[in-house]
Design a protein around this motif. Structure first.
Motif, PDB file in Angstrom:
ATOM      1  N   LEU A  69     -10.143  61.825 -54.984  1.00  0.00           N
ATOM      2  CA  LEU A  69     -10.772  61.502 -56.272  1.00  0.00           C
ATOM      3  C   LEU A  69     -12.347  61.712 -56.270  1.00  0.00           C
ATOM      4  O   LEU A  69     -13.000  61.299 -55.366  1.00  0.00           O
ATOM      5  CB  LEU A  69     -10.538  60.134 -56.831  1.00  0.00           C
ATOM      6  CG  LEU A  69     -11.076  59.502 -58.228  1.00  0.00           C
ATOM      7  CD1 LEU A  69      -9.792  58.680 -58.925  1.00  0.00           C
ATOM      8  CD2 LEU A  69     -12.258  58.966 -57.917  1.00  0.00           C
ATOM      9  N   LEU A  70     -12.809  62.551 -57.191  1.00  0.00           N
ATOM     10  CA  LEU A  70     -14.135  62.399 -57.310  1.00  0.00           C
ATOM     11  C   LEU A  70     -14.814  62.260 -58.997  1.00  0.00           C
ATOM     12  O   LEU A  70     -13.542  62.341 -59.766  1.00  0.00           O
ATOM     13  CB  LEU A  70     -14.565  63.959 -57.300  1.00  0.00           C
ATOM     14  CG  LEU A  70     -14.348  64.668 -55.735  1.00  0.00           C
ATOM     15  CD1 LEU A  70     -13.041  65.593 -55.772  1.00  0.00           C
ATOM     16  CD2 LEU A  70     -15.435  65.030 -55.029  1.00  0.00           C
ATOM     17  N   THR A  71     -15.744  61.843 -58.860  1.00  0.00           N
ATOM     18  CA  THR A  71     -16.481  61.486 -60.386  1.00  0.00           C
ATOM     19  C   THR A  71     -17.300  62.325 -60.662  1.00  0.00           C
ATOM     20  O   THR A  71     -18.492  62.501 -59.700  1.00  0.00           O
ATOM     21  CB  THR A  71     -16.690  59.971 -60.562  1.00  0.00           C
ATOM     22  OG1 THR A  71     -17.648  59.635 -59.324  1.00  0.00           O
ATOM     23  CG2 THR A  71     -15.463  58.904 -60.414  1.00  0.00           C
ATOM     24  N   VAL A  72     -17.719  63.045 -61.709  1.00  0.00           N
ATOM     25  CA  VAL A  72     -18.647  64.077 -62.077  1.00  0.00           C
ATOM     26  C   VAL A  72     -18.925  63.886 -63.648  1.00  0.00           C
ATOM     27  O   VAL A  72     -18.370  63.556 -64.314  1.00  0.00           O
ATOM     28  CB  VAL A  72     -18.237  65.706 -61.690  1.00  0.00           C
ATOM     29  CG1 VAL A  72     -17.528  65.858 -60.179  1.00  0.00           C
ATOM     30  CG2 VAL A  72     -17.108  65.998 -62.788  1.00  0.00           C
ATOM     31  N   ASP A  73     -20.072  64.415 -63.695  1.00  0.00           N
ATOM     32  CA  ASP A  73     -20.784  64.391 -64.971  1.00  0.00           C
ATOM     33  C   ASP A  73     -21.508  65.890 -65.038  1.00  0.00           C
ATOM     34  O   ASP A  73     -22.617  65.786 -65.148  1.00  0.00           O
ATOM     35  CB  ASP A  73     -21.724  63.350 -65.409  1.00  0.00           C
ATOM     36  CG  ASP A  73     -21.691  62.799 -66.780  1.00  0.00           C
ATOM     37  OD1 ASP A  73     -20.577  63.242 -67.628  1.00  0.00           O
ATOM     38  OD2 ASP A  73     -22.757  62.345 -67.389  1.00  0.00           O
ATOM     39  N   LEU A  74     -20.880  66.932 -65.513  1.00  0.00           N
ATOM     40  CA  LEU A  74     -21.472  68.040 -65.637  1.00  0.00           C
ATOM     41  C   LEU A  74     -21.864  68.363 -67.003  1.00  0.00           C
ATOM     42  O   LEU A  74     -21.088  68.651 -67.944  1.00  0.00           O
ATOM     43  CB  LEU A  74     -20.277  69.231 -65.097  1.00  0.00           C
ATOM     44  CG  LEU A  74     -19.979  68.954 -63.667  1.00  0.00           C
ATOM     45  CD1 LEU A  74     -18.865  69.948 -63.248  1.00  0.00           C
ATOM     46  CD2 LEU A  74     -21.210  68.900 -62.448  1.00  0.00           C
ATOM     47  N   THR A  75     -23.123  68.310 -67.219  1.00  0.00           N
ATOM     48  CA  THR A  75     -23.554  68.325 -68.661  1.00  0.00           C
ATOM     49  C   THR A  75     -24.598  69.720 -68.606  1.00  0.00           C
ATOM     50  O   THR A  75     -24.830  70.298 -67.822  1.00  0.00           O
ATOM     51  CB  THR A  75     -24.395  67.171 -69.131  1.00  0.00           C
ATOM     52  OG1 THR A  75     -25.589  67.148 -68.047  1.00  0.00           O
ATOM     53  CG2 THR A  75     -23.411  65.815 -69.023  1.00  0.00           C
ATOM     54  N   GLN A  76     -24.505  69.983 -70.072  1.00  0.00           N
ATOM     55  CA  GLN A  76     -25.646  71.237 -70.304  1.00  0.00           C
ATOM     56  C   GLN A  76     -27.132  70.624 -70.224  1.00  0.00           C
ATOM     57  O   GLN A  76     -27.580  69.568 -70.652  1.00  0.00           O
ATOM     58  CB  GLN A  76     -25.479  71.514 -71.724  1.00  0.00           C
ATOM     59  CG  GLN A  76     -23.955  72.046 -72.060  1.00  0.00           C
ATOM     60  CD  GLN A  76     -23.738  73.535 -71.536  1.00  0.00           C
ATOM     61  OE1 GLN A  76     -24.455  74.190 -70.775  1.00  0.00           O
ATOM     62  NE2 GLN A  76     -22.691  74.171 -71.748  1.00  0.00           N
ATOM     63  N   PRO A  77     -27.947  71.588 -69.943  1.00  0.00           N
ATOM     64  CA  PRO A  77     -29.431  71.246 -69.441  1.00  0.00           C
ATOM     65  C   PRO A  77     -30.031  70.797 -70.875  1.00  0.00           C
ATOM     66  O   PRO A  77     -30.914  70.062 -70.943  1.00  0.00           O
ATOM     67  CB  PRO A  77     -30.103  72.775 -69.119  1.00  0.00           C
ATOM     68  CG  PRO A  77     -28.756  73.433 -68.650  1.00  0.00           C
ATOM     69  CD  PRO A  77     -27.676  73.055 -69.410  1.00  0.00           C
ATOM     70  N   GLU A  78     -29.572  71.355 -72.074  1.00  0.00           N
ATOM     71  CA  GLU A  78     -30.138  70.832 -73.381  1.00  0.00           C
ATOM     72  C   GLU A  78     -29.768  69.298 -73.499  1.00  0.00           C
ATOM     73  O   GLU A  78     -30.505  68.780 -74.522  1.00  0.00           O
ATOM     74  CB  GLU A  78     -29.663  71.660 -74.360  1.00  0.00           C
ATOM     75  CG  GLU A  78     -28.343  71.849 -74.673  1.00  0.00           C
ATOM     76  CD  GLU A  78     -27.758  73.044 -73.814  1.00  0.00           C
ATOM     77  OE1 GLU A  78     -26.661  73.670 -74.507  1.00  0.00           O
ATOM     78  OE2 GLU A  78     -28.549  73.488 -72.857  1.00  0.00           O
ATOM     79  N   ASP A  79     -28.887  68.954 -72.868  1.00  0.00           N
ATOM     80  CA  ASP A  79     -28.629  67.476 -73.080  1.00  0.00           C
ATOM     81  C   ASP A  79     -29.484  66.672 -72.489  1.00  0.00           C
ATOM     82  O   ASP A  79     -29.709  65.450 -73.047  1.00  0.00           O
ATOM     83  CB  ASP A  79     -27.185  67.057 -72.608  1.00  0.00           C
ATOM     84  CG  ASP A  79     -25.941  67.618 -73.152  1.00  0.00           C
ATOM     85  OD1 ASP A  79     -26.005  67.964 -74.333  1.00  0.00           O
ATOM     86  OD2 ASP A  79     -24.894  68.082 -72.348  1.00  0.00           O
ATOM     87  N   ASP A  80     -30.525  67.172 -71.680  1.00  0.00           N
ATOM     88  CA  ASP A  80     -31.706  66.470 -71.154  1.00  0.00           C
ATOM     89  C   ASP A  80     -30.990  65.161 -70.273  1.00  0.00           C
ATOM     90  O   ASP A  80     -32.047  64.412 -70.173  1.00  0.00           O
ATOM     91  CB  ASP A  80     -32.452  66.004 -72.375  1.00  0.00           C
ATOM     92  CG  ASP A  80     -33.904  65.916 -72.092  1.00  0.00           C
ATOM     93  OD1 ASP A  80     -34.219  66.746 -70.889  1.00  0.00           O
ATOM     94  OD2 ASP A  80     -34.527  64.883 -72.664  1.00  0.00           O
TER      95      ASP A  80
END
Length: 405
Positions: A213-224
């Motif tokens: 199990l892995l936890t990730v939060d891959l967001t866009q650069p513009e989300d700052d």
């Protein structure tokens, strides 16, 4: 008797070297003379058998729409979201495939299952189609999603069909559980009780259905957010840990720390160079001496035109002569030695793959420098091109060794 055997061996070596050198000279002379772009359809047909034998990592993405599958692809490849969406093609009635960077010379392939959560979804067709040619399954689940029965039940059937295929359970969109707060400021996950409770719930729901199990939060650069790739390195490492050894080369070579880019054109060119180099390595592993030479040369020729097209530069007889000069007799001699090694089982196959990868990589990176310089109004010289080639040949050898070790 010993002297006679040695004389025969020396004569045989000389014959092989002369034959190989002659073939090389003929092949390179023909290659140098080409100034017309290769026909894409003919090229694809010519490498079809090579492509079928290439160790292309194929990952089965399993998750609802909006669960972060495209974000995973974007992180692993560096491709833009728009190109990912446009690159999908139908695979089965309920699935589609994304080949990166293209379907002719893919480095990675991703299979995306659609219709999850719908009562009509039956995984059997996907099981029949994907079981034999996928090395890893990545199940993406939004950490705040509670309606998961439509994923769990088909996953149970898929897991039972191929119990030895690793499954990574990837919990995504962590910031949603933090009311939009940047997860990087609350790391580790266990700091936030509400988030940890959601993670624990998923662990219970998917018991026996995953290997890690892995936890990730891959967001866009513009989300700052402080870390738009939160959990990404751990995900990449897990994939490398679970992929068979032969399938790890592409993912390692794509790591952003290996090759930073100044422009999108450089990134696109680098993807093509890796794809062509990997395909050349597969061709170079053919155990029969001299059989692979035309295939490798065709791949390299195609690569030259693809890079020129990326930088919007024409290939003329004049600059083709400069491009060709970087290879010349040095490559011919190296390939001749490599072909002779193929008389030694296993050793020859390894040398053929490594040599073809490194040479094609060095040629591609040299041409990338050449066309980039032309695009910026420079007048790149043949001497400088050869310097770049020598440097990139060492880099290509190192890169192959890193991926194989």
């Amino acid at each position: 008797m010993v002297g006679l055997v040695e004389s025969v061996c020396v004569a045989f070596d000389r014959f092989c070297l002369e034959k190989c050198a002659h073939l090389m000279k003929s092949s390179w002379s023909s290659w140098f003379g080409k100034v017309q772009p290769p026909n894409e359809e003919q090229y694809e047909k010519s490498i079809e058998q090579i492509r079928d034998k290439a160790p292309i990592p194929t990952m089965w993405l399993f998750g609802k729409t909006g669960s972060g599958k495209s974000s995973v692809i974007r992180y692993l490849t560096g491709a833009e979201a728009a190109s990912i969406g446009q690159g999908y093609r139908p695979e089965t009635r309920t699935s589609r495939r994304f080949d990166f960077p293209n379907s002719v010379e893919p480095l990675l392939s991703f299979l995306d299952t659609r219709g999850l959560g719908e009562a009509s979804y039956n995984p059997q067709a996907d099981i029949d189609r994907f079981n034999a040619n996928t090395q890893l399954m990545i199940v993406t689940v939004r950490v705040t999603d509670h309606a998961l029965q439509g994923i769990i039940e088909p996953l149970r059937k898929i897991r039972a069909a191929t119990a030895n295929r690793p499954v990574l359970l990837v919990l995504t969109c962590l910031h949603e559980a933090l009311n939009g707060t940047d997860v990087s400021t609350t790391a580790p996950v266990t700091v936030d009780a509400a988030l940890q409770s959601l993670v624990d719930r998923k662990v219970m729901q998917f018991t026996g259905l995953y290997d890690q199990l892995l936890t990730v939060d891959l967001t866009q650069p513009e989300d700052d957010f402080l870390d738009p790739n939160y959990g990404g390195p751990a995900l990449r490492k897990a994939i490398l840990d679970y992929l068979p050894q032969a399938y790890r080369q592409s993912l390692i070579a794509l790591a952003p720390e290996i090759r930073p880019f100044d422009t999108q054109l450089q990134k696109k060119s680098y993807w093509q160079i890796l794809a062509s180099s990997s395909m050349a390595a597969t061709a170079g592993a053919v155990p029969l001496p001299w059989v692979d030479i035309p295939a490798v040369l065709a791949i390299q020729t195609h690569l030259a035109y693809r890079i020129a097209d990326i930088y919007d530069q024409p290939i003329t007889p004049a600059n083709w002569a400069v491009l060709s000069s970087v290879a010349g007799s040095r490559i011919a001699a190296q390939l001749a030695v490599r072909e002779l090694l193929k008389f030694i089982p296993w050793v020859g196959m390894a040398a053929g793959a490594a040599g073809s990868f490194a040479f094609t990589y060095a040629l591609g990176m040299s041409w990338d420098w050449y066309f980039a310089d032309l695009r910026h109004g420079g007048v790149p010289s043949a001497e400088k091109l050869k310097e770049v080639f020598a440097e990139q040949l060492k880099r290509g050898q190192k890169l192959w060794g890193t991926g194989s070790g």
